[in-house]
Scaffold this active site. Structure first.
Site, mmCIF file in Angstrom:
data_model
loop_
_atom_site.group_PDB
_atom_site.id
_atom_site.type_symbol
_atom_site.label_atom_id
_atom_site.label_comp_id
_atom_site.label_asym_id
_atom_site.label_seq_id
_atom_site.Cartn_x
_atom_site.Cartn_y
_atom_site.Cartn_z
ATOM 1 N N HIS A 1 1.485 3.005 -3.297
ATOM 2 C CA HIS A 1 0.407 3.682 -4.026
ATOM 3 C C HIS A 1 0.687 5.163 -4.194
ATOM 4 O O HIS A 1 0.442 5.735 -5.253
ATOM 5 C CB HIS A 1 -0.928 3.495 -3.295
ATOM 6 N N HIS B 1 -54.125 13.855 5.229
ATOM 7 C CA HIS B 1 -53.652 12.524 5.609
ATOM 8 C C HIS B 1 -54.700 11.807 6.460
ATOM 9 O O HIS B 1 -54.982 10.614 6.277
ATOM 10 C CB HIS B 1 -52.340 12.646 6.406
ATOM 11 N N ASP C 1 -7.212 -7.046 -4.424
ATOM 12 C CA ASP C 1 -7.134 -6.044 -5.482
ATOM 13 C C ASP C 1 -7.462 -6.630 -6.848
ATOM 14 O O ASP C 1 -7.917 -5.908 -7.735
ATOM 15 C CB ASP C 1 -5.729 -5.434 -5.534
ATOM 16 N N GLU D 1 -9.006 1.086 5.364
ATOM 17 C CA GLU D 1 -9.517 0.581 4.093
ATOM 18 C C GLU D 1 -9.249 -0.916 3.990
ATOM 19 O O GLU D 1 -10.128 -1.707 3.660
ATOM 20 C CB GLU D 1 -8.838 1.329 2.938
ATOM 21 N N HIS D 2 -8.005 -1.311 4.248
ATOM 22 C CA HIS D 2 -7.616 -2.725 4.234
ATOM 23 C C HIS D 2 -7.124 -3.112 5.625
ATOM 24 O O HIS D 2 -6.274 -2.420 6.192
ATOM 25 C CB HIS D 2 -6.490 -2.984 3.223
ATOM 26 N N GLN E 1 0.818 -1.208 0.000
ATOM 27 C CA GLN E 1 0.000 0.000 0.000
ATOM 28 C C GLN E 1 0.852 1.259 0.000
ATOM 29 O O GLN E 1 0.473 2.283 -0.560
ATOM 30 C CB GLN E 1 -0.940 0.007 1.216
#
Length: 873
Positions: free
Chosen positions: A703, A862, A803, A769-770, A700
């Protein structure tokens, strides 16, 4: 080097040939012949502009009466022009380089030929030959120490063409008569045979030494070829060579590091081949380096670095500022150009020139322009025949006077500091401790909860106000002008000026999906696993509940009818994203699936993405990126279908555009989730393999410099922690994106905790996230997970499988949004509809409660809707 052959194409006939060479195969030869008429001069000029860098153009201009037209064609980039004797004399009088002129012989008899070529040293062209023996005879008499000879045939056949080729003449053959697949088109002339007609080898095994280069001419490595491997390379459009042990060698077949063939040529002695390729994956060498002689250096290395940074442009970083703030980049180029002009010593000039080249190349990469594009333009400029005076523009001769009395020198320069998280040089301390790549370590028992919360903060993100201001007019333009605006922005931002339509409609032609068998297999496996997992998420039947006697409530699902899937492109190839977004849409039953992805400079989409689009049943691929693609999906255009929901990752412009259109009630479109930088949190105990832990963190960290990786070490000793840190340092230094890794490591941390319970509490607080669980009894620890995008359980489950190919979706909430959002799943593509069904008894049972609440809220209509019915009962 003279060409082995020329393929002639007809610009007057715009219909695609039903047989023979396509545009890609023409580039393999590297040179084409075009016959120009007075009616096709403008068309030829446009063709020259569009084909820069694809192949050299040899033009037959004998029918042109205007010598100015001929000069214009030479100036536009024609490599050679084939002219009459009268045209030749006129062009030589204009001092046109005779190496760019070819005399078209007036006849084909021996006497006509000898008379025509007498007294000239330019190349010659004998056209529409019928008597091969005569041509052979005068070629032998003409000798080998002569200008080049080009020959076309009234009726070409392989034997005649090969006979001429073996005498070192250059055959000109219609592209529809040529093939790169002799087995499939046996009646056509084999380019492979013609290319190798004069090839010689002094090796006992008959193989040909082959130098493989990139488009800049940088040597990637040395291999061997055979006639069979050359033919196969031409057929597949890939780098295919001859292994001395294993036979045909399809480069990258096992590693995935395939090569796109650009061109093949022979050297001056015809005993060595040169393959020009576009290398994919990690590089040419089996050691995962770009070349067999090590990594790229100089400008090639800088380009590689900038392209990788653009692919993961870190929001808020200096690199992102340069890529996304044209005014800042302009100011830096002007600043460095001035400093170069003022430099005097050799060392100072070199230093300032390096700075200027850095910012100039950043401008190029930001615009989708490569060094190869720049060098092709340099080559094109070098053969121009029309020259302007070349004086500097007035604004640069003398600085304009200041309107407020201040001089340029007194204006304050913008001071630009690169973020600490981006290593600028090898000496930059970002991500380092004592010269080692190192994550800061905190022992939670010695820290306060507040300090731990502080170190768990993500890297700060810049305000999106400026980005929104850039996106807003683009969106409005697409909204009002439709296709024309989309095309305009694609031409501008992607440089795909040859595009005439902003959309590629299904069914997609097979030629757009030409892939290596191993790539097709990988996509097919991933597709099926993703399909299985998302199909299992389907609801078997509607939910039906009788809330009280006679009152039945139900909930049923329906697919979102039209979805738009954004797949980032440009330098990146992301079939995995196309699958992760497209397969759930297919499984859900969405009626319209539209992909959007930025095209390459030649207007094409990578075949991997086209194949993925075909697999998921996409209606079309929008050939655009950024805000313009999002706007086209949100509002629709003349040729692009409007969608109801837009999903998919992208840079800050894509994210901003998605937010803008989702807030516009006129668009009527929703989006998937907020986006942020990628992140991973690894929980590891004493049972974890240090090498595995380090590899997961780095997967990661590479990235982008704004990514963050967290290690929660449960009860690890100093020795065990050091083992992980040693692996992290060693593995990081072996990565091609080590500078990006260092940037991410600068704000990444290790938290040392005593118990798994404390570790999971911190993980849930962070909401990664992971989340990777490398701990004993990892399956049981899943019960502790409250907040995470996706969980990877046990030492044999790297995040990479999620992934790509395991089946789970990789489009996940980041930046702590896992506390509120799910990742993309089948539910992202469906909507739930509820229903109520009351009997008379049911209305009696519930009616009183409804009327009382309506009275309390003072909504009389109503109340009456119930009371009227009860009155009938």
């Amino acid at each position: 080097m003279p060409p082995a052959l020329l393929a002639s194409i007809d610009l007057a006939n715009n219909t695609a040939p039903s047989r023979g060479l396509d545009a890609q195969a023409l580039s393999f030869i590297g040179k084409v012949f075009v016959r120009v008429t007075p009616d096709t001069v403008d068309q030829t000029l446009a063709h020259l502009q569009q084909s820069v860098g694809r192949y050299a153009n040899y033009l037959g201009v004998a029918s042109l009466s205007s010598i100015d037209d001929v000069v214009s064609l030479l100036d536009a980039g024609a490599a050679k022009v084939f002219v009459t004797r009268q045209q030749l004399d006129q062009l030589l009088s204009l001092q046109i380089d005779q190496n760019r002129l070819v005399l078209a012989l007036p006849g084909n008899t021996k006497e006509e030929i000898i008379e025509a070529i007498g007294g000239t040293q330019v190349d010659v062209y004998s056209h529409q030959v019928t008597d091969i023996e005569l041509v052979e005879a005068w070629l032998k008499e003409y000798g080998t120490d002569r200008p080049e000879v080009f020959v076309s045939f009234a009726t070409p056949d392989l034997d005649s063409v090969l006979r001429i080729s073996k005498l070192s003449a250059i055959p000109i053959l219609p592209a529809p008569w040529l093939t790169v697949d002799a087995q499939k088109e046996a009646s056509l002339l084999s380019v492979g045979k013609l290319l190798m007609a004069n090839a010689t080898s002094d090796r006992p095994d008959g193989l040909f030494s082959t130098i493989v280069t990139d488009e800049r001419g940088v040597a990637l490595g040395l291999v061997y070829s055979s006639e069979e491997s050359v033919a196969e390379s031409l057929r597949t459009g890939r780098g295919v060579y001859q292994s001395r042990k294993r036979g045909l060698w399809y480069k990258g077949e096992s590693s995935g590091d395939v090569q796109e063939l650009v061109s093949i040529s022979l050297d001056c002695d015809n005993d060595c081949l040169r393959f020009v390729v576009r290398q994919k994956g990690r590089g040419f060498c089996h050691l995962a380096t770009p070349t067999c002689f090590g990594g790229y250096t100089g400008l090639s290395r800088l380009q590689q670095t900038l392209q990788s940074r653009k692919a993961s442009a870190p929001t808020g970083s200096y690199t992102a500022r340069l890529f996304n703030d044209p005014q800042l980049l302009r100011a830096k180029i002007l600043e460095e150009a001035t400093e170069l002009c003022d430099a005097t010593s050799k060392e100072h000039v070199a230093f300032e020139a390096a700075d200027l080249l850095y910012f100039a190349l950043t401008k190029c990469v930001a615009s989708g322009v490569s060094l190869e594009d720049v060098e092709r333009n340099l080559d094109a400029k070098s053969i121009k025949v029309k020259r302007r005076k070349g004086d500097a523009k007035p604004a640069f001769v003398k600085p304009p006077a200041s309107t407020n009395g201040a001089t340029n020198d007194s204006l304050e320069k913008e001071v630009v500091k690169e973020a600490a998280s981006i290593p600028k040089t090898k000496d930059d301390p970002a991500g380092l401790q004592n010269g080692r790549i190192f994550m800061k370590r905190y022992i939670t028992a010695r820290e306060t909860p507040q300090s731990i919360q502080a170190v768990l903060q993500r890297p700060s993100q810049r305000s999106s106000d400026k980005i929104i201001a850039i996106c807003q007019p683009i969106i409005e333009s697409v909204k009002s002008r439709g296709d024309a605006a989309v095309l305009e922005y694609t031409h501008k931002f992607e440089k795909a000026t040859s595009l005439t339509s902003p959309v590629l409609k299904a069914p997609f032609h097979e030629s757009l999906m030409q892939l290596a068998p191993e790539t097709i297999k990988a996509i097919d496996i991933s597709f099926e696993n993703i399909r299985k997992f998302h199909a299992a998420q389907k609801e078997d039947k509607p939910l039906v509940v009788e809330t009280m006697p006679g009152v039945v409530c139900s909930r049923f699902s329906r697919p979102i009818e039209r979805v738009g899937l954004y797949v980032p492109g440009g330098t990146a190839v992301l079939p995995s994203t196309a699958l992760m977004l497209g397969v759930p849409a297919l499984v859900a039953g969405c009626k319209k699936i539209v992909l959007a992805s930025p095209p390459r400079a030649d207007g094409s989409i990578t075949p991997e993405i086209v194949y993925a689009a075909h697999k998921v049943g996409a209606e079309a691929i929008v050939l655009a990126g950024g805000a313009q693609a999002v706007a086209a999906l949100a509002y629709g255009t003349e040729s692009i279908s409007k969608v109801d929901k837009i999903l998919g990752p992208g840079n800050q412009f894509v994210t901003a555009a998605k937010m803008i259109v989702s807030n516009d009630t006129n668009a009527g479109v929703s989006i998937d989730m907020p986006a942020g930088p990628s992140e991973v949190l690894v929980v590891a105990d004493a049972s974890a393999n240090p090498a595995f832990v380090a590899s997961d963190l780095l997967s990661q960290a590479e990235h982008g410099v704004d990514s963050q990786v967290i290690l929660i070490a449960v009860g690890l000793s100093e020795t065990q922690l050091t083992a992980i840190e040693d692996e992290l340092h060693a593995q990081a230094n072996a990565l091609p994106r080590v500078d990006i890794v260092r940037g991410a490591i600068e704000h990444s941390i290790t938290l040392v905790v005593d118990t798994i319970e404390e570790g999971m509490r911190l993980s849930n607080q962070y909401a990664p996230e992971h989340l990777i669980l490398q701990v004993e009894n990892s399956e049981s620890i899943v019960d502790y997970v409250e907040n995470a995008g996706s969980v990877f359980i046990g030492q044999w489950t790297p995040e990479s499988v999620g992934d790509y190919s395991a089946g789970v979706n990789h489009s996940l909430p980041t930046f702590g949004y896992a506390k509120q959002y799910s990742g993309v799943n089948l539910g992202s593509y469906i909507k739930h509809i509820t229903s109520s069904n009351l009997t008379k008894e049911g209305l009696r049972n519930v009616g009183g409660a409804v009327m009382e609440l309506a009275r309390v809220e003072e909504l009389e209509a109503h109340r009456r809707a119930v009371s009227l019915r009860l009155g009938f009962l």
